[in-house]
Write a protein that holds these residues in place. Sequence first.
Motif, PDB file in Angstrom:
ATOM      1  N   GLU A  77       0.838  -1.203   0.000  1.00 60.96           N
ATOM      2  CA  GLU A  77       0.000   0.000   0.000  1.00 60.96           C
ATOM      3  C   GLU A  77       0.870   1.249   0.000  1.00 60.96           C
ATOM      4  N   GLN A  78       0.348   2.314  -0.590  1.00 60.83           N
ATOM      5  CA  GLN A  78       1.076   3.577  -0.628  1.00 60.83           C
ATOM      6  C   GLN A  78       1.262   4.136   0.782  1.00 60.83           C
ATOM      7  N   THR A  79       2.468   4.545   1.084  1.00 61.65           N
ATOM      8  CA  THR A  79       2.751   5.155   2.376  1.00 61.65           C
ATOM      9  C   THR A  79       2.428   6.652   2.344  1.00 61.65           C
ATOM     10  N   LYS A  80       2.124   7.186   3.501  1.00 64.89           N
ATOM     11  CA  LYS A  80       1.859   8.618   3.617  1.00 64.89           C
ATOM     12  C   LYS A  80       3.155   9.404   3.448  1.00 64.89           C
ATOM     13  N   PRO A  81       3.146  10.484   2.664  1.00 63.78           N
ATOM     14  CA  PRO A  81       4.373  11.281   2.507  1.00 63.78           C
ATOM     15  C   PRO A  81       4.861  11.812   3.848  1.00 63.78           C
ATOM     16  N   SER A  82       6.163  11.824   4.032  1.00 58.84           N
ATOM     17  CA  SER A  82       6.741  12.360   5.259  1.00 58.84           C
ATOM     18  C   SER A  82       6.611  13.877   5.286  1.00 58.84           C
ATOM     19  N   ASP A  83       6.439  14.413   6.480  1.00 61.01           N
ATOM     20  CA  ASP A  83       6.367  15.865   6.646  1.00 61.01           C
ATOM     21  C   ASP A  83       7.711  16.454   7.085  1.00 61.01           C
ATOM     22  N   GLY A 160      11.506  34.188   5.256  1.00 62.47           N
ATOM     23  CA  GLY A 160      10.183  33.747   4.816  1.00 62.47           C
ATOM     24  C   GLY A 160       9.715  32.462   5.454  1.00 62.47           C
ATOM     25  N   TRP A 161      10.417  31.995   6.495  1.00 56.05           N
ATOM     26  CA  TRP A 161      10.124  30.686   7.074  1.00 56.05           C
ATOM     27  C   TRP A 161       8.688  30.570   7.574  1.00 56.05           C
ATOM     28  N   GLN A 162       8.259  31.512   8.374  1.00 60.02           N
ATOM     29  CA  GLN A 162       6.928  31.389   8.971  1.00 60.02           C
ATOM     30  C   GLN A 162       5.815  31.548   7.949  1.00 60.02           C
ATOM     31  N   ASP A 163       6.042  32.348   6.915  1.00 61.73           N
ATOM     32  CA  ASP A 163       5.049  32.452   5.848  1.00 61.73           C
ATOM     33  C   ASP A 163       4.948  31.149   5.068  1.00 61.73           C
ATOM     34  N   ALA A 164       6.095  30.516   4.813  1.00 60.22           N
ATOM     35  CA  ALA A 164       6.118  29.296   4.007  1.00 60.22           C
ATOM     36  C   ALA A 164       5.822  28.036   4.809  1.00 60.22           C
ATOM     37  N   HIS A 165       6.207  28.031   6.091  1.00 55.59           N
ATOM     38  CA  HIS A 165       6.149  26.798   6.880  1.00 55.59           C
ATOM     39  C   HIS A 165       5.259  26.885   8.117  1.00 55.59           C
ATOM     40  N   GLY A 166       4.657  28.037   8.353  1.00 59.54           N
ATOM     41  CA  GLY A 166       3.751  28.158   9.488  1.00 59.54           C
ATOM     42  C   GLY A 166       4.466  27.934  10.809  1.00 59.54           C
ATOM     43  N   ASP A 167       3.945  27.000  11.606  1.00 59.46           N
ATOM     44  CA  ASP A 167       4.489  26.778  12.948  1.00 59.46           C
ATOM     45  C   ASP A 167       5.587  25.707  12.985  1.00 59.46           C
ATOM     46  N   ARG A 168       6.089  25.312  11.847  1.00 63.24           N
ATOM     47  CA  ARG A 168       7.152  24.302  11.809  1.00 63.24           C
ATOM     48  C   ARG A 168       8.397  24.812  12.536  1.00 63.24           C
ATOM     49  N   LYS A 169       8.968  23.981  13.412  1.00 59.56           N
ATOM     50  CA  LYS A 169      10.206  24.325  14.096  1.00 59.56           C
ATOM     51  C   LYS A 169      11.403  23.936  13.225  1.00 59.56           C
ATOM     52  N   LEU A 194       8.483  19.566  11.878  1.00 54.84           N
ATOM     53  CA  LEU A 194       9.913  19.810  12.074  1.00 54.84           C
ATOM     54  C   LEU A 194      10.663  19.967  10.767  1.00 54.84           C
ATOM     55  N   GLY A 195      11.765  20.710  10.880  1.00 57.54           N
ATOM     56  CA  GLY A 195      12.750  20.792   9.817  1.00 57.54           C
ATOM     57  C   GLY A 195      14.126  20.676  10.433  1.00 57.54           C
ATOM     58  N   LEU A 196      15.093  20.213   9.644  1.00 59.07           N
ATOM     59  CA  LEU A 196      16.479  20.117  10.093  1.00 59.07           C
ATOM     60  C   LEU A 196      17.360  20.873   9.121  1.00 59.07           C
ATOM     61  N   LEU A 197      18.229  21.721   9.657  1.00 64.08           N
ATOM     62  CA  LEU A 197      19.147  22.500   8.831  1.00 64.08           C
ATOM     63  C   LEU A 197      20.583  22.105   9.156  1.00 64.08           C
ATOM     64  N   PHE A 217      11.595  30.433  16.104  1.00 65.23           N
ATOM     65  CA  PHE A 217      11.215  29.114  15.609  1.00 65.23           C
ATOM     66  C   PHE A 217      12.424  28.182  15.451  1.00 65.23           C
ATOM     67  N   VAL A 218      13.627  28.676  15.708  1.00 61.47           N
ATOM     68  CA  VAL A 218      14.847  27.888  15.561  1.00 61.47           C
ATOM     69  C   VAL A 218      15.199  27.203  16.891  1.00 61.47           C
ATOM     70  N   VAL A 219      15.540  25.919  16.808  1.00 58.46           N
ATOM     71  CA  VAL A 219      15.930  25.147  17.991  1.00 58.46           C
ATOM     72  C   VAL A 219      17.343  24.612  17.758  1.00 58.46           C
ATOM     73  N   PRO A 220      18.376  25.225  18.387  1.00 53.41           N
ATOM     74  CA  PRO A 220      19.748  24.732  18.210  1.00 53.41           C
ATOM     75  C   PRO A 220      19.958  23.430  18.971  1.00 53.41           C
ATOM     76  N   ILE A 221      20.698  22.514  18.376  1.00 51.77           N
ATOM     77  CA  ILE A 221      21.096  21.298  19.079  1.00 51.77           C
ATOM     78  C   ILE A 221      22.565  21.023  18.821  1.00 51.77           C
ATOM     79  N   SER A 222      23.176  20.293  19.727  1.00 58.05           N
ATOM     80  CA  SER A 222      24.538  19.798  19.545  1.00 58.05           C
ATOM     81  C   SER A 222      24.463  18.364  19.034  1.00 58.05           C
ATOM     82  N   LEU A 223      25.425  17.997  18.182  1.00 55.23           N
ATOM     83  CA  LEU A 223      25.524  16.614  17.716  1.00 55.23           C
ATOM     84  C   LEU A 223      26.740  15.917  18.320  1.00 55.23           C
ATOM     85  N   GLY A 224      27.111  16.352  19.532  1.00 50.77           N
ATOM     86  CA  GLY A 224      28.161  15.651  20.251  1.00 50.77           C
ATOM     87  C   GLY A 224      29.492  16.368  20.287  1.00 50.77           C
TER      88      GLY A 224
END
Length: 249
Positions: A77-83, A160-169, A194-197, A217-224
């Motif tokens: 069956e077709q899977t739902k597209p990822s957001d 343009g993030w909030q106009d294009a992506h709304g409440d996406r973090k 969510l988005g990852l940059l 809307f930006v959430v900084p994280i460390s990758l170690g």
Amino acid sequence: MPRSHSHLPRLFVEADLGAGGILTLGKDQSLYLAAVLRKGVGDEVVLFNGRDGAWLCRLTGDSKKSVTLAVVELVAEQTKPSDLWYGFAPLKSERLDYVIQKAVEMGVGTIQPVMTQFTQVHRLKTERLSANAVEAAEQCEVLSVPLIAPEIALGHLLDGWQDAHGDRKLIFADEGAASSSPVVALEQLRGQRLGLLIGPEGGFSDEERRKLHALPFVVPISLGPRILRADTAAVAGLAVIQAIIGDWR
């Protein structure tokens, strides 16, 4: 016990797929099946188009210029597209191919090249990016091929993030942050869009980092504690997101 089709070749097509249908492949895919894989009349393949699921198909004609197939039965069956949105600063040649392939494997829904101050590559071939995404989907049994979005400058993306992506973090892999676990920061985003940059090899500039840190809307994280190459950081960032709050759970 259901029959396994994992051993069969898989091809992405644009045409609609449904029981009883007849499909004619283009020259390149026909040559691949008939000449490279040496498939002939009666042999089976799996086709998908990102809309109708995966279908078992049987060759009814094996010309190297025009293979024809009968659509036999639905096998997945077709899977739902990822957001999940993934933005990255383009890299050179094979490493760029690798980043696209791994993003598909890791369940990204949209892939967007982002031009930063230290981006190494400034001319992209969209056709190559799309071809790599399709190839990865074919190899890894992914039914929803990610959208390849047009390249965009980092400043324009953020403005343009909030106009294009709304409440996406927007999760920002900050190579300048003190080493820490990303678990706590990510758990607070559970259930949100969510988005990852991921930045370029040289990292984000000081000005770019200041702007990112200043946005709500930006959430900084460390990758170690180690400095990761940009392509490694992409896989690491997507893996921790999927493992902690994504579709691995």
